[in-house]
Design a protein around this motif. Structure first.
Motif, PDB file in Angstrom:
ATOM      1  N   GLU A  50      67.612  49.473  55.333  1.00 37.97           N
ATOM      2  CA  GLU A  50      68.983  49.934  55.563  1.00 37.97           C
ATOM      3  C   GLU A  50      69.980  48.808  55.275  1.00 37.97           C
ATOM      4  O   GLU A  50      71.036  49.040  54.671  1.00 37.97           O
ATOM      5  CB  GLU A  50      69.141  50.427  57.002  1.00 37.97           C
ATOM      6  N   GLN A  51      69.653  47.592  55.680  1.00 34.97           N
ATOM      7  CA  GLN A  51      70.543  46.463  55.422  1.00 34.97           C
ATOM      8  C   GLN A  51      70.659  46.168  53.928  1.00 34.97           C
ATOM      9  O   GLN A  51      71.747  45.869  53.430  1.00 34.97           O
ATOM     10  CB  GLN A  51      70.036  45.225  56.169  1.00 34.97           C
ATOM     11  N   GLN A  92      72.892  48.854  52.429  1.00 30.37           N
ATOM     12  CA  GLN A  92      74.295  48.638  52.786  1.00 30.37           C
ATOM     13  C   GLN A  92      74.905  47.498  51.980  1.00 30.37           C
ATOM     14  O   GLN A  92      76.044  47.597  51.500  1.00 30.37           O
ATOM     15  CB  GLN A  92      74.397  48.346  54.285  1.00 30.37           C
ATOM     16  N   ARG A  93      74.154  46.416  51.836  1.00 32.51           N
ATOM     17  CA  ARG A  93      74.654  45.280  51.066  1.00 32.51           C
ATOM     18  C   ARG A  93      74.861  45.664  49.594  1.00 32.51           C
ATOM     19  O   ARG A  93      75.871  45.288  48.979  1.00 32.51           O
ATOM     20  CB  ARG A  93      73.667  44.115  51.156  1.00 32.51           C
ATOM     21  N   HIS A 132      70.681  51.741  44.363  1.00 31.24           N
ATOM     22  CA  HIS A 132      72.093  51.481  44.091  1.00 31.24           C
ATOM     23  C   HIS A 132      72.311  50.775  42.758  1.00 31.24           C
ATOM     24  O   HIS A 132      73.288  50.039  42.604  1.00 31.24           O
ATOM     25  CB  HIS A 132      72.696  50.656  45.234  1.00 31.24           C
ATOM     26  N   ALA A 159      77.918  47.798  49.233  1.00 28.58           N
ATOM     27  CA  ALA A 159      79.162  47.058  49.469  1.00 28.58           C
ATOM     28  C   ALA A 159      79.388  45.956  48.445  1.00 28.58           C
ATOM     29  O   ALA A 159      80.452  45.320  48.451  1.00 28.58           O
ATOM     30  CB  ALA A 159      79.138  46.461  50.868  1.00 28.58           C
TER      31      ALA A 159
END
Length: 552
Positions: A166-167, A170-171, A61, A174
């Motif tokens: 996965e966490q 996601q962080r 990301h 976001a």
């Protein structure tokens, strides 16, 4: 200290930065620019699949354009081999060290990754890091405005309670990766951040700024990597510090980038095994790094990289040149190597008249120093002492005192200048004096200098310069002396100065700042005036000694 007037620089020429002051650089703002340079992220990996999965999930990301960004994971003999997880950057691949190298260790893995990658910019990252989305962009925007910059990212050390890949993803998606760990339960990189804060973000730092280059996350151009010779693959630990030292000698500019944030999974080795690491690293780093000076004990040892490389042209009578060289070797700054320059290839062994040999003086010098490990017979003078920090040019007709070299280095370090020039009494030009050049300043000057510019002027612009009097530092012209005085100095009992005497090393040494286009005449008048002052004081002392004592 003012570096003097600055010459006009043509449009499009590299920005001439002064020492490590990166303030004139104007990198693009994050989120408001279009990157143009490709980046290769190199991650060394050894038996670290769980943490590597988190690192790659965060890199998935990054805000840096995927088309310009590749990740090269270098597997350094893991068992079982590391694999690419499902959550990873778009352009991500594994390189196995065993396929291309017989070496091992982090340094070797980084070098293999550099060789097998393709980006214009190299970005190092350890396999136990979770980086924020703008981490890469924040660092490499600096290489978009200067090829001399080495950027340093920031990190905080976290406990062992790790999130899942996965966490992390996601962080990052976001924009809340900063909430992965409670800030109060994490630790900063104290030593590095303290150094950065105490030196105005390294802008006011000295020649030891490279100590902030300590691994985990950093970026530089591939050209700068190649120019410095790359990471030393023979070092098993401490390779980041040694590479940082060589980057400094290459004239690199170290820029800490607070916008390049990251979490470091677990404590560093230095936090958990600091004493053992320092014990292991010291002998290896001391051999390759003359600085910091505390690395090397006071015993008169020889080292792979000397502090000072003294260059002496082998021109003139054998006895004269020998006296010049022997005085250098007798210096109380023993961390010194002499390069004796002449066309030694002409000294052949064909039949000749032994005593009427036209090359007799050169032949005698070769015989004198062929077994001296601190003297190198070279066909041409080196342009720089790299990777050593100082190049000292000494004409063969000058003789130094025991403490001259040490005090010259003290002047250079006190004022942080790139050039110290010493004029003995009666000298009419800089060529008749001694010049101490700082390697980092020479390296930077070589990159930005135009063909029509004097080298010393460019060095003054990027690092500053000063003049000192040869009379203050005990330098004498040997030519007026009787030849019977052209003899090696007697052995001296050298005592290492304590801290107080080191602070006093500059006592009685007047210097004058000369920068830009300030003339040699100014320095010559300074030396002449200083000599007149000293001569007058000596006369007054002799008169006082000759006066009768006052009446009772």
């Amino acid at each position: 200290m003012s570096s003097g007037s600055r010459a006009a620089v043509p449009a499009g020429a590299p920005i001439r930065l002064f020492r490590n002051d990166w303030s004139p650089l104007r990198p693009p703002e994050l989120g408001d620019w279009r990157p143009t340079r490709s980046v290769s992220m190199v991650i060394p990996a050894h038996n670290c699949q769980p943490s590597l999965d988190l690192t790659l999930a965060a890199l998935r990301h990054q805000t840096y354009p995927a088309a310009l960004f590749e990740v090269v994971v270098v597997d350094d003999g893991s068992g079982p081999p590391v694999a690419l997880p499902p959550i990873r950057p778009e352009h991500c691949r594994i390189v196995r060290v065993c396929d291309t190298s017989t070496g091992w260790g982090r340094s070797n893995a980084l070098h293999v990754g550099a060789r097998r990658s393709e980006g214009e910019i190299l970005h190092w990252l350890d396999a136990d890091m979770i980086v924020f989305p703008e981490h890469v962009a924040a660092q490499v925007r600096w290489q978009h405005v200067s090829d001399e910059v080495v950027t340093l990212g920031y990190k905080r050390f976290v406990a062992d309670a790790w999130p899942t890949a996965e966490q992390v993803a996601q962080r990052c998606a976001a924009g809340t990766v900063d909430e992965l760990f409670p800030l109060a339960e994490t630790e900063p990189h104290d030593y590095v951040e303290r150094l950065i804060e105490e030196t105005d973000q390294l802008r006011a730092g000295d020649h030891l700024n490279f100590r902030a280059h300590v691994g985990a996350t950093a970026a530089l151009t591939r050209d700068l990597y190649e120019e410095t010779g790359g990471i030393n693959t023979e070092l098993r630990l401490g390779e980041d510090t040694e590479f940082g030292y060589r980057l400094a000698q290459a004239g690199a500019v170290f820029v800490p980038e607070p916008g390049a944030r990251s979490w470091h999974l677990g404590p560093s080795h230095m936090m958990t095994r600091g004493e053992a690491l320092r014990r292991y690293n010291r002998p290896f780093l001391a051999d390759l790094m003359p600085q910091p000076r505390y690395l090397r004990p006071s015993a008169h040892r020889g080292w792979a990289v000397p502090l000072v490389t003294a260059v002496v042209p082998a021109h003139g009578r054998y006895e004269l040149v020998r006296t010049c060289v022997d005085r250098l070797l007798a210096s109380d700054e023993h961390d010194l190597r002499v390069v004796l320059v002449a066309d030694w290839a002409e000294v052949t062994d064909e039949r000749r008249s032994v005593l009427a040999d036209p090359l007799l003086d050169r032949r005698l010098l070769a015989a004198t120093y062929r077994s001296e490990p601190r003297v190198v017979l070279a066909g041409s003078a080196p342009a720089t002492a790299f990777p050593g920090p100082y190049l000292l040019e000494v004409p063969p007709h000058l003789g130094v005192d025991a403490d001259t070299v040490r005090r010259l280095v003290a002047v250079a370090d006190r004022w942080q200048v790139g050039l110290v020039r010493l004029l003995p009494t009666g000298a009419s030009s800089a060529e008749d004096g001694v010049s101490l050049w700082r390697t980092s300043a020479l390296s930077r000057a070589a990159r930005v200098r135009r063909p029509d510019e004097p080298l010393d002027q460019v060095v003054a612009e990027v690092a500053g310069r000063r003049w000192v009097s040869g009379d203050d530092l005990g330098v004498v012209d040997l030519r007026p002396l009787p030849e019977t005085h052209w003899v090696p100095p007697r052995p001296r009992l050298v005592v290492r100065p304590d801290k107080r005497s080191r602070r006093a090393a500059l006592a009685g040494v007047d210097t004058i700042a000369v920068g830009g286009i300030r003339s040699l005449a100014h320095a010559t008048r300074f030396v002449a005036g200083r000599y007149a002052e000293l001569a007058g004081e000596r006369i007054r002392q002799r008169v006082r000694r000759a006066e009768p004592p006052p009446p009772d």
